[in-house]
Structures are given as structure tokens and as C-alpha cells.
Design an enzyme around this catalytic site. Structure first.
Site, mmCIF file in Angstrom:
data_model
loop_
_atom_site.group_PDB
_atom_site.id
_atom_site.type_symbol
_atom_site.label_atom_id
_atom_site.label_comp_id
_atom_site.label_asym_id
_atom_site.label_seq_id
_atom_site.Cartn_x
_atom_site.Cartn_y
_atom_site.Cartn_z
ATOM 1 C CD GLU A 433 -14.333 -27.960 -20.916
ATOM 2 O OE1 GLU A 433 -15.035 -26.947 -21.039
ATOM 3 O OE2 GLU A 433 -13.325 -28.179 -21.615
HETATM 4 C C1 LIG Z 1 -5.603 -30.563 -15.728
HETATM 5 C C2 LIG Z 1 -6.316 -29.313 -16.118
HETATM 6 C C3 LIG Z 1 -6.643 -29.101 -17.438
HETATM 7 C C4 LIG Z 1 -7.297 -27.922 -17.823
HETATM 8 N N1 LIG Z 1 -7.529 -27.695 -19.147
HETATM 9 C C5 LIG Z 1 -7.964 -26.459 -19.542
HETATM 10 C C6 LIG Z 1 -8.022 -26.099 -20.903
HETATM 11 O O1 LIG Z 1 -7.749 -26.894 -21.794
HETATM 12 N N2 LIG Z 1 -8.384 -24.840 -21.231
HETATM 13 C C7 LIG Z 1 -8.697 -23.919 -20.279
HETATM 14 O O2 LIG Z 1 -9.004 -22.798 -20.639
HETATM 15 N N3 LIG Z 1 -8.680 -24.238 -18.957
HETATM 16 C C8 LIG Z 1 -8.309 -25.476 -18.573
HETATM 17 N N4 LIG Z 1 -8.240 -25.785 -17.234
HETATM 18 C C9 LIG Z 1 -8.652 -24.794 -16.259
HETATM 19 C C10 LIG Z 1 -9.967 -25.165 -15.585
HETATM 20 O O3 LIG Z 1 -11.033 -25.052 -16.481
HETATM 21 C C11 LIG Z 1 -10.117 -24.264 -14.356
HETATM 22 O O4 LIG Z 1 -9.165 -24.702 -13.441
HETATM 23 C C12 LIG Z 1 -11.495 -24.337 -13.768
HETATM 24 O O5 LIG Z 1 -12.421 -23.731 -14.612
HETATM 25 C C13 LIG Z 1 -11.568 -23.660 -12.397
HETATM 26 O O6 LIG Z 1 -10.961 -22.415 -12.394
HETATM 27 P P1 LIG Z 1 -9.862 -22.043 -11.283
HETATM 28 O O7 LIG Z 1 -8.868 -23.125 -11.314
HETATM 29 O O8 LIG Z 1 -9.422 -20.688 -11.502
HETATM 30 O O9 LIG Z 1 -10.635 -22.156 -9.940
HETATM 31 P P2 LIG Z 1 -11.444 -20.986 -9.233
HETATM 32 O O10 LIG Z 1 -12.355 -20.361 -10.216
HETATM 33 O O11 LIG Z 1 -10.508 -20.133 -8.510
HETATM 34 O O12 LIG Z 1 -12.312 -21.827 -8.234
HETATM 35 C C14 LIG Z 1 -11.902 -22.149 -6.896
HETATM 36 C C15 LIG Z 1 -13.113 -22.651 -6.134
HETATM 37 O O13 LIG Z 1 -14.083 -21.597 -6.048
HETATM 38 C C16 LIG Z 1 -15.314 -21.996 -6.578
HETATM 39 N N5 LIG Z 1 -15.948 -20.882 -7.251
HETATM 40 C C17 LIG Z 1 -15.424 -20.070 -8.177
HETATM 41 N N6 LIG Z 1 -16.338 -19.187 -8.598
HETATM 42 C C18 LIG Z 1 -17.462 -19.446 -7.924
HETATM 43 C C19 LIG Z 1 -18.763 -18.898 -7.925
HETATM 44 N N7 LIG Z 1 -19.108 -17.924 -8.750
HETATM 45 N N8 LIG Z 1 -19.666 -19.417 -7.067
HETATM 46 C C20 LIG Z 1 -19.351 -20.449 -6.275
HETATM 47 N N9 LIG Z 1 -18.158 -21.001 -6.246
HETATM 48 C C21 LIG Z 1 -17.222 -20.520 -7.065
HETATM 49 C C22 LIG Z 1 -14.984 -23.107 -7.516
HETATM 50 O O14 LIG Z 1 -16.080 -23.988 -7.700
HETATM 51 C C23 LIG Z 1 -13.827 -23.795 -6.820
HETATM 52 O O15 LIG Z 1 -14.300 -24.683 -5.849
HETATM 53 C C24 LIG Z 1 -7.637 -26.976 -16.843
HETATM 54 C C25 LIG Z 1 -7.323 -27.225 -15.505
HETATM 55 C C26 LIG Z 1 -6.667 -28.360 -15.136
HETATM 56 C C27 LIG Z 1 -6.306 -28.541 -13.701
#
Ligand SMILES: Cc1cc2nc3c(=O)[nH]c(=O)nc-3n(C[C@H](O)[C@H](O)[C@H](O)COP(=O)(O)OP(=O)(O)OC[C@H]3O[C@@H](n4cnc5c(N)ncnc54)[C@H](O)[C@@H]3O)c2cc1C
Lengths: 581, 248
Positions: A433
Site C-alpha cells: 500500500e
Molecule cells: C505480500 C505482498 C502483498 C501485496 N499485495 C498487493 C496487492 O494486493 N495489490 C497490488 O497491486 N500490489 C500488492 N503488493 C505490491 C506492493 O504494493 C509493492 O511491492 C509496493 O508498493 C512496493 O513496490 P515494489 O515492490 O515495486 O518496490 P519498489 O517500488 O521497487 O521500491 C524499492 C525501494 O525503493 C523505494 N522507492 C521507490 N520509489 C521511490 C521514490 N519515488 N522515492 C523514494 N524511494 C522510492 C521504496 O520505498 C523501496 O524502499 C504486494 C506486495 C507484497 C510483498
């Protein structure tokens, strides 16, 4: 695993003494939310959660979800517990009466979620995601879509999902690539792959309703070209029943660190039929409708895991004997450092509960108050508190879960104690989220531009002035005066520094959110202390006052470590070049 | 057939009881209160009889202060049709409770009065028996199984020696034991519906009953904390130790 007992007295204390829940019954539409109903809801939800859902927390963790050829089986007992929970009407608590809900305030739903999350965080996601889907359809769906889906989602007969994330699109949803092709018959063909979809597939219900972000062929690039679609697992026939299978399939499920009872699915949309919600290219805005509530919900997951870890640690510390303490006590609860840990756990957990319930009440006011300007002010508060409820409460979840293991010593590290599960479960709450970083950026970015943090600082300062003559509260009022001044100063510094270099707020947002949250907790601990002072002949209120003191002396001062860190800006963070790391 | 079920507001079984500093009773201010668990079992059994077509109406009754209406609402949410609140702030002892229930029997003419075998606050285990005597009805206490067959109730009772099955003619007073059933979970819509079900209110005067206290509480105090035990090595030592304490 420690047995979960809903902290009903704590909950009623917050509902009655801190947020004055009875005021909600004065709002049009919430006439039924009288004190007897509030009590009845908390009592009965506590029973079903304590006895049927909480006991599945540990078994769900051990067993996990199983994937076989597109089908997902949840851990034993989940399906039956979900059916009992939904058939008992709990999923529809705050949903519209028009679609079979009970139309009660969100504040009551929050109290129930507090217990549901603490009882079983993994389980809470199944109804939790459905809430988001309902909310988006309710706010933005056409009458036809509402009529087709809302009743079954309200009663919990079907569940919902939020399909946003793709391999290249996580925090940055502008990268969404899933395609939607208009069939010119009111339907769209959806094609693409979504990952990490919570509840994407499971065995509880007859139909799963996916809310999907996708892009039309002619859509503008970036966030302005994202649309939202409803994609049912089974097409709904003219009688409203599930019919033909829609080609949206679960390709696999993830092996995770925690929340093993919740299925996390790779969902493959293979030219599945979907229906557009609202207007094309406005999907991101709609998504924020469900995101905001979903973020508050994740905050409650953090609160829940903190509550459960606290209960487990206190119980153990009262039993375990190890070295006579300085005060002569035989159990470890008498060792000052164990006591410090337990008090920290208790103070942070209870603080999060106060902020969460108060935000929920503002949410209800923002929806139901007859006066537009009151609604607006309340909505501003919800906007401000959403990143705080989400990020701080989930940080607290991790901190408290970690302390919980330490209180038990070696036993805490052993699976059987149940305490290590809380650490594993808690971490994801900081991530999904919108990571806690994204929350903090929202606070120092959009929310600061709307002047929301500044306005609430003023409000807290004004509230404090009203207490300044109260000697008995001096122990917290004076430190809070200093804290608010420092927060004010830090906020002003940050606003100015942002103009100088946008990396300043970006590099300090997380610390700023923590500082802001701590002072906000202080604001609520004053209310708690005031309420408790009147009733000092009762251990419960003595405990509240003692916790307010502990918070003031031992937790609030964390801000004195944070303020200089924030005001050191981004320079030392960014000096080292990429290659030097 | 009507079934009257008596329910009592008590401190919840999860609450750690605290004795008031002045010894005048136990603290109940702000403490979680619930329906006496045995009464919940009684309500459940009455509802099951109704659902099985053996009864037409289930009426819940409580005696106590205004706030006891919460427990009536719980009974109504479980499925009772209506409720009676005999409102009083007086301390009601078993004999008074039995007199009140007997007065209500005259008004309502139920075929069965169900009660919990005892309330977990004072653990008296007297009201059902006293009521049966006052009404001159048969009694079947400590029921762990109940079967109504026409004008007869076959009741399996939990007695010291094990189980005993008796047949009582109706009308009768039946008190519920722990294993009679497992009460249902209340559904949220039923909590809302309960708000609209009728509750009739009476005072003691309306019923011509006085709250006579035949037992006077002089002082309430917490039980002495248990002393640590000692370990003995042999049976002989054990006998000596018991003798020293006058226990053998
Ligand atoms: C168990 C689980 C359940 C989930 N359920 C859902 C679901 O139901 N529906 C759904 O759509 N998604 C879901 N997700 C996905 C989840 O919302 C994303 O994993 C999350 O939003 C982070 O995205 P990412 O994994 O691509 O990380 P990234 O966006 O790649 O982030 C990696 C790191 O970079 C940082 N970062 C990224 N962008 C920025 C920025 N602009 N400025 C500073 N720092 C930044 C982040 O804070 C993080 O520390 C789920 C994930 C998990 C693991």
C-alpha cells in the site's frame, strides 16, 4: 502461541474517553450507532474473532497457502472461519444499507479491524481487500456495475482484489503496462500480468472480483493514462450468478517471509473481459479512493501485530523467573529493562490505537456531517493522518514485534512461542500500500503543500494552551510545549529547505514522519492522562496515567534525536557517489 | 408454548476481579460486564427449542439496574422475541429474584423457565430451586441435555455421581449446566434488529415484591495469596508435615 484476548477495556477507553464515539450517533445516517450498539458490536465481534479466527493465526502461518494448477487452497480452517465471519454480517458493517450492509460508522469497523488484525493479520487481508473494491465501486462505478457486484462484495459472498503492481510498476504506477482494448460493446479485453496480488486466488468464495489498473491503446503516457477496470473471475450471468470462467488465472503464488495464510498471487490476464469504472484515464484517482482506506487498514495491521506481541510478552514476563530483580521480584517483569521494553510496547501500541480511532472518527465526519466546511476540515485531518496511521503504526508493529521476541529471550526465537511470527508478519505492513518511504514523501510533499501538517501543529498548540493551568497534567503539558515548538521549527526549516533543494525533504521525510507521529501521540496521551486523572481509584486508569508518564519521559524525547537529523538535510546523505557504495 | 429465560448482568469472566479498597464489594466501574455464561447457555437452549418448533416464543428477563438492558439486548440479538426488564438498583439476592420471576410467571404463564445453574458473580446456585418451590413446579437443575416431548421434558442432569436422566411435567423450571450446548455467535444484523425489539419494564413495586436481604454482606476481601509449597522427600515426612498442620 499466546492466546489473543481483545483488549476491550482499552478499546472502549479510546472510543468513549478519547474520541467520544457517542457523537457519531448525532450524524445523519448514523443514528443507530448508539452506545449500546457500539458495545454490542465490540462484544460480539470480540467473541467470534477470539474463538474462531485468532486460533488460526499460528496454524495458518505453519501451513501456508498451497498452489496447484491454478488453484489456491488457504490453510485449514480459513474457509470455514471466513464463512462464519461473513455470514454473521461482519464484512458489511460499515457498507451501504442499499447493498445489504449495516451502514454503521467506519469508526466501528476500525474497532473490529483492530481485533481482526491482531487476531489474525493474514486472515484480515481477505475481507480487507474486498473493502477497497467496494469503496471504489461505490464511489466511481456505474449503477449497473454497482448492482452487479456490490451486494455480494458487501455480504462477503464474493471477495475483491486490487491489481496494481506489475514487475516494472511498483511504487511508480505510471509504469503500468497491462493493456485494455475496447470491444465497443461495453466491455474491454484485458491483457497483461500483475504480481503480488493479495487474495488473487483462493478457495473461500464463488467469485473473485479484480479491480485492475490498465492502459487503453491511445492513452497518454504516465499516470494520466491509467484506467480502472472490473474483471470478475467468473462472468456474472443475468441472474447475478457466476457463469463462464473469465480468463484471468493465477499463474503461481509467492513464498513469503510472513503472512503465510494470505495468498500472494501472480495473476495473468489472458484477454479477460473487463468493465471500465468511471471515465477512461482517471483510474489513478479512483485508485486513491481505495488506497486511502487500504492504507488506514494496513496501519491497523501494524497496530494489531503490536497488540498481539505486547500481550504475549507481558504474559510471559509475569511467569518467567530468572535472577531476583533489584526490587526483590522473582519474575523477569521486575527487571527494569524488561519493564522498559514492556512499557515501550504498551505506550506505542496504545498511542497508535488512539490515533487510528480518532482518524476513523474524522473519516465518518468527513462523510456524514451536514455542514460542508466541517466535512472539509475533517477530510483534511484524514488526509494528514493517513500516512501517519499507515507508516508509523507499521513501524511500531516492527519495533514492538522485535521487542516482543527479546522479552522472551531464547524462547522468543523459537517457533513454538509464537513471537517470531509477529516479526515476520509485521515487515510487509511497512511495504505494501505504498512503502513507508512513499508515505513519508506524501507527508512532506502533497500534504505539506496543502498546509495540513502546519495547521494541525497550530491546533495542537491551541489545545495545549487550554491545559496550561492544570498542574496535574504539567508532567506532559510542559514537555509537549517544548516538543511542539521544536516540531514547528523543524517544519518551517523543512519548508524553506525544500525550496532550496528538493532532496532535503526527500532525504529526511522518514525521520520527519516519525517526529510528527511522536508529537501526535503526545497530543493524544494528554487526552488519555486527563481522562485517567479523574479516576485514580482504579488500576486501569492508574496504568493509563503511568503509561502517559512513560511516554513523556521515555519516548517523546526521541524527537530530540530526530530534529537535528532532519535539519542536517540531504547533503551528507547524497555526497557519496553511487560507485562509492 | 412460551419459554421465559432469566439472564443476569455480571462482571465478564475474563476480567481479573478487584476488591474495592473499602471492602464494600468488587469494583465494577468501567469493568467489562457480560451476560452470565450459564444464562447464555439457557438462552441458546430456549432458542433451539423454538427453532425445532417446540416453542412459539422466547422471552428474556433480567433484574437489575438500567444498564442490564445491554444483556437483554444480547439475548434479543441471539434471537429472543422480546424482553422484560425488572429495573432496580437494589442488591437482589436469590430469594428476591425467585419471587420476582414467580410474579412474572403469573403474568406470562410460560411452560418453561430456563436459568443458568448459577451466576458467576456470587455463585449461589439457588434461584432456580427457590423459584420451583415458590411456583410449586417441578425442577430439573444442572441440565446437560434437554428434550421436550409434549408436556414432558426429559432432562439429563450433571450430578456428582455422573449423569442422571429425569422426566418432569411441564410447566417446569430448568437450569442449564455448562455442557448443555455451545451458544451461537451473534450476527451483526441481529444486533441491529434487537434494538427494535420490545422491552417491557417493571419496578419491584409493580410486581409487589420487596428486595428483602436475608443475607447481609459485612465485608468483601480478596482471598489470601497462596504461600509457596515445600518439598518433602518421603511419605513419612509428608505425614509429619500434614500432622503438624492438623490436616491428618
Ligand atoms: C505480500 C505482498 C502483498 C501485496 N499485495 C498487493 C496487492 O494486493 N495489490 C497490488 O497491486 N500490489 C500488492 N503488493 C505490491 C506492493 O504494493 C509493492 O511491492 C509496493 O508498493 C512496493 O513496490 P515494489 O515492490 O515495486 O518496490 P519498489 O517500488 O521497487 O521500491 C524499492 C525501494 O525503493 C523505494 N522507492 C521507490 N520509489 C521511490 C521514490 N519515488 N522515492 C523514494 N524511494 C522510492 C521504496 O520505498 C523501496 O524502499 C504486494 C506486495 C507484497 C510483498
Amino acid at each position: 502461541m499466546p492466546e489473543y484476548k481483545a483488549p476491550q477495556r482499552d478499546m472502549m477507553f479510546v472510543l468513549n474517553d478519547i474520541i467520544n464515539v457517542s457523537e457519531l450517533a448525532e450524524l445523519p445516517g448514523f443514528e443507530d450507532a448508539t452506545p449500546d450498539i457500539v458495545q454490542g458490536v465490540v462484544d460480539e465481534a470480540a467473541k467470534i474473532i477470539e474463538n474462531t479466527i485468532a486460533p488460526l493465526n499460528e496454524t495458518g502461518d505453519r501451513e501456508g497457502c498451497r498452489f496447484d494448477n491454478g488453484m489456491v487452497t488457504a490453510p485449514a480452517g480459513f474457509k470455514e472461519a471466513y464463512q462464519l465471519y461473513s455470514e454473521s454480517g461482519w464484512t458489511g458493517l460499515d457498507k451501504s444499507i442499499d447493498f445489504g450492509g449495516q451502514g454503521l460508522p467506519y469508526t466501528l469497523a476500525t474497532a473490529v479491524s483492530d481485533m481482526l488484525c491482531a487476531g489474525n493479520d493474514a486472515f484480515s487481508l481477505y475481507p480487507g481487500l474486498t473493502n477497497g473494491a467496494c469503496e471504489a465501486l461505490m464511489e466511481h462505478g456505474s449503477q449497473e456495475l454497482q448492482d452487479t457486484y456490490l451486494e455480494k462484495l458487501t455480504t462477503g459472498e464474493w471477495t475483491g482484489t486490487m491489481c496494481l503492481t506489475e514487475p516494472q510498476a511498483g511504487s511508480d504506477l505510471s509504469q503500468v503496462r497491462t493493456r485494455a482494448i475496447d470491444q465497443n460493446d461495453g466491455t474491454y479485453l484485458i491483457e497483461g500480468t500483475k504480481i503480488f496480488i493479495t487474495g488473487g486466488e483462493h478457495d473461500f468464495v464463488d467469485n473473485i472480483i479484480h479491480l485492475v489498473l490498465a492502459r487503453l491503446p491511445d492513452a497518454p503516457a504516465g499516470v494520466k493514462g491509467i484506467s480502472m477496470f472490473v474483471v470478475p473471475k467468473f462472468m456474472v450471468d443475468s441472474d447475478g450468478n457466476p457463469g463462464a470462467r473469465n480468463p484471468v488465472v493465477c499463474a503461481s503464488i509467492e513464498e513469503k517471509m510472513g503472512i503465510h495464510g494470505s495468498s500472494t498471487c501472480v495473476m495473468s490476464f489472458e484477454n479477460a473481459t473487463g468493465y471500465l469504472i468511471g471515465n477512461a484515464n482517471e483510474g489513478l484517482r479512483y485508485m486513491f479512493t481505495m488506497m486511502n482506506l487500504a492504507r488506514l487498514m494496513v496501519g491497523l495491521q501494524g497496530l494489531g501485530v503490536a497488540e498481539r506481541a505486547t500481550q504475549g510478552a507481558i504474559e510471559y514476563a509475569k511467569e518467567r523467573k530468572q535472577a531476583t530483580a533489584i526490587n526483590g521480584g522473582e519474575t523477569i517483569i521486575h527487571h527494569p529493562d524488561v519493564r522498559r521494553m514492556l512499557m515501550t510496547m504498551k505506550a506505542l501500541t496504545e498511542g497508535c490505537r488512539m490515533v487510528a480511532y480518532d482518524t476513523a472518527k474524522h473519516y465518518d465526519i468527513s462523510k456524514a456531517h451536514p455542514d460542508e466546511s466541517v466535512r472539509k476540515t475533517a477530510n483534511d485531518r484524514v488526509e494528514l493522518m493517513t500516512p501517519i496511521c499507515k507508516a508509523f503504526a507499521t513501524d511500531v508493529g516492527c519495533e514492538v514485534a522485535s521487542l516482543g521476541v527479546l522479552v522472551l529471550g531464547g524462547a522468543g526465537y523459537i517457533r513454538e512461542s509464537g513471537m517470531e511470527q509477529y516479526i515476520r508478519d509485521a515487515k510487509i505492513f511497512c511495504i505494501y500500500e505504498g512503502t513507508n518511504t512513499i508515505q513519508a514523501l506524501d507527508l512532506v510533499g502533497r500534504k505539506m503543500k496543502m498546509n495540513l501538517p502546519q495547521t494541525f501543529i497550530k491546533e495542537m498548540i491551541n489545545d495545549l494552551a487550554a491545559e496550561s493551568g492544570n498542574d496535574e497534567l504539567g508532567f506532559i503539558v510542559e514537555p509537549m510545549q517544548a516538543a511542539l515548538n521544536l516540531l514547528d521549527k523543524t517544519t518551517q526549516w523543512l519548508t524553506a529547505a525544500a525550496l532550496e533543494d528538493p532532496q532535503n525533504p526527500a532525504a529526511t521525510a522518514v525521520e520527519y514522519l516519525t517526529m510528527y507521529s511522536l508529537v501526535t501521540h503526545g497530543h493524544f496521551w494528554i487526552k488519555a492522562a486527563r481522562a485517567a486523572l479523574a479516576k485514580q481509584d482504579d488500576d486501569f486508569y492508574k496504568g493509563k496515567l503511568a503509561t502517559a508518564r512513560f511516554f513523556t519521559n521515555k519516548i517523546l524525547p526521541r524527537i530530540y534525536g530526530l530534529a537535528p537529523v532532519i535539519m542536517a538535510g540531504s547533503e551528507s546523505v547524497m555526497t557519496a557517489e553511487e560507485d562509492w557504495l | 408454548m412460551k419459554i421465559l429465560v432469566a439472564v443476569k448482568r455480571v462482571v465478564d469472566f475474563n476480567v481479573r476481579i478487584q476488591v474495592k479498597a473499602d471492602g464494600s464489594g468488587v469494583a465494577s466501574d468501567g469493568v467489562k460486564m457480560s451476560m452470565n455464561p450459564f444464562d447464555e447457555i439457557a438462552v441458546e437452549e430456549a432458542l433451539r427449542l423454538k427453532e425445532a418448533g417446540k416453542a412459539e416464543e422466547v422471552i428474556a428477563i433480567t433484574i437489575g439496574p438500567k444498564a442490564s438492558q445491554e444483556q437483554l439486548r444480547t439475548a434479543l440479538a441471539m434471537g429472543a422475541d422480546r424482553a422484560i426488564h425488572v429495573e432496580t438498583d437494589e442488591d437482589i439476592q436469590p430469594l428476591t429474584a425467585a419471587r420476582i420471576l414467580n410474579a412474572i410467571i403469573d403474568k406470562e404463564e410460560p411452560k418453561i423457565v430456563m436459568l443458568g445453574k448459577q451466576a458467576i458473580d456470587d455463585d449461589n446456585n439457588q434461584t432456580a430451586q427457590m423459584l420451583a418451590a415458590l411456583a410449586n413446579w417441578p425442577q430439573a437443575t444442572f441440565a446437560s441435555q434437554l428434550e421436550v416431548d409434549g408436556d414432558v421434558a426429559n432432562v439429563t442432569r450433571e450430578v456428582d455421581a455422573g449423569l442422571e436422566t429425569i422426566a418432569v411435567d411441564l410447566p417446569a423450571v430448568i437450569s442449564a449446566d455448562l455442557r448443555l450446548n455451545e451458544p451461537r455467535y451473534v450476527k451483526l444484523p441481529d444486533i441491529m434488529k434487537a434494538k427494535r425489539k420490545p422491552i417491557d419494564t417493571f419496578t419491584l413495586a409493580d410486581l409487589g415484591v420487596e428486595a428483602a436481604a436475608s443475607v447481609k454482606v459485612l465485608k468483601t476481601s480478596a482471598p489470601a495469596t497462596r504461600q509457596a509449597g515445600i518439598k518433602v522427600e518421603t511419605v513419612d515426612e509428608l505425614v509429619v508435615a500434614l500432622k503438624e498442620r492438623g490436616l491428618f
